[in-house]
Scaffold this motif. Structure first.
Motif, PDB file in Angstrom:
ATOM      1  N   ASP A  94       0.286  -1.381   0.110  1.00 25.95           N
ATOM      2  CA  ASP A  94       0.019  -0.664  -0.173  1.00 25.95           C
ATOM      3  C   ASP A  94       0.526   0.714  -0.001  1.00 25.95           C
ATOM      4  N   ARG A  95       1.752   1.014   0.783  1.00 23.58           N
ATOM      5  CA  ARG A  95       2.588   2.343   1.243  1.00 23.58           C
ATOM      6  C   ARG A  95       3.608   2.768  -0.210  1.00 23.58           C
ATOM      7  N   ILE A 101       0.811   5.076  -7.214  1.00 24.47           N
ATOM      8  CA  ILE A 101       0.573   5.647  -8.208  1.00 24.47           C
ATOM      9  C   ILE A 101      -0.698   6.535  -7.863  1.00 24.47           C
ATOM     10  N   GLN A 102      -1.438   6.094  -7.042  1.00 26.71           N
ATOM     11  CA  GLN A 102      -2.460   7.993  -6.637  1.00 26.71           C
ATOM     12  C   GLN A 102      -1.685   8.983  -6.427  1.00 26.71           C
ATOM     13  N   ALA A 103      -0.691   9.421  -6.201  1.00 26.17           N
ATOM     14  CA  ALA A 103      -0.359  10.499  -6.248  1.00 26.17           C
ATOM     15  C   ALA A 103       0.356  10.748  -7.082  1.00 26.17           C
ATOM     16  N   MET A 104       1.224   9.560  -8.435  1.00 26.30           N
ATOM     17  CA  MET A 104       0.848  10.297  -9.485  1.00 26.30           C
ATOM     18  C   MET A 104      -0.432  11.009 -10.520  1.00 26.30           C
ATOM     19  N   PRO A 107      -4.572  14.798  -8.435  1.00 29.41           N
ATOM     20  CA  PRO A 107      -4.219  15.952  -8.266  1.00 29.41           C
ATOM     21  C   PRO A 107      -4.142  16.697  -6.443  1.00 29.41           C
ATOM     22  N   ASN A 108      -5.517  15.382  -5.583  1.00 29.37           N
ATOM     23  CA  ASN A 108      -5.512  15.833  -4.701  1.00 29.37           C
ATOM     24  C   ASN A 108      -5.844  14.389  -3.664  1.00 29.37           C
ATOM     25  N   TYR A 109      -4.236  13.917  -4.153  1.00 27.55           N
ATOM     26  CA  TYR A 109      -4.631  12.419  -3.179  1.00 27.55           C
ATOM     27  C   TYR A 109      -3.700  13.236  -1.718  1.00 27.55           C
TER      28      TYR A 109
END
Length: 148
Positions: A94-95, A101-104, A107-109
């Motif tokens: 997850d980390r 992946i979500q951070a890339m 934009p609102n991660y």
């Protein structure tokens, strides 16, 4: 622990009720499956889920669901990667993989991670030793409170 409400909630939230217990609190299971996937079984349920994913990618589903955004896309990737829910590797995958992946792509991660942390604190009194979005843990796990 002396009230019947405590034991009812523990049974439902703790997994004692299985997937049907998940439906008492929500219209989906903890894995995100709806009642249709539950009733049809594993094979047809996955086909239904994949069909819904494709329909969402192609412009949203009837009934108001929007197109896939960054957060939703990251959740779809995570759901379809084999081994992503193994209890002994979940925190690391997850980390180190899925949060990145979500951070890339989202934009609102950061806001999403903060809402998740607040919800876990409010609903379960849980804090993270390796918080969502952190590349490495900020501290070691607190082993003193594990036995309580």
């Amino acid at each position: 622990m002396n009230s019947p409400n405590f034991w009812t909630e523990a049974f439902i939230r703790g997994g004692g009720g299985g997937m049907l217990g998940d439906f008492v609190n929500s219209s989906v299971t903890r894995g995100g499956d709806g009642i249709t996937q539950y009733l049809t079984g594993q094979g047809p349920g996955e086909v239904i889920s994949a069909t819904g994913d494709v329909a969402q990618w192609l412009g949203g589903l009837p009934g108001g669901k929007d197109k896939v955004n960054g957060k939703t896309f990251a959740q779809h990737v995570k759901a379809w990667v084999p081994g992503s829910s193994l209890w002994y590797t979940k925190a690391a995958t997850d980390r180190l993989i899925f949060d990145n992946i979500q951070a890339m792509i989202d934009p609102n991660y950061r806001q999403s991670f903060n809402r998740y942390e607040k919800r876990m604190k409010k609903d379960f009194g849980q804090t993270f030793w390796w918080a969502p979005g952190d590349g490495l843990p900020q501290r070691a796990p607190n082993m003193v409170t594990l036995g309580r």
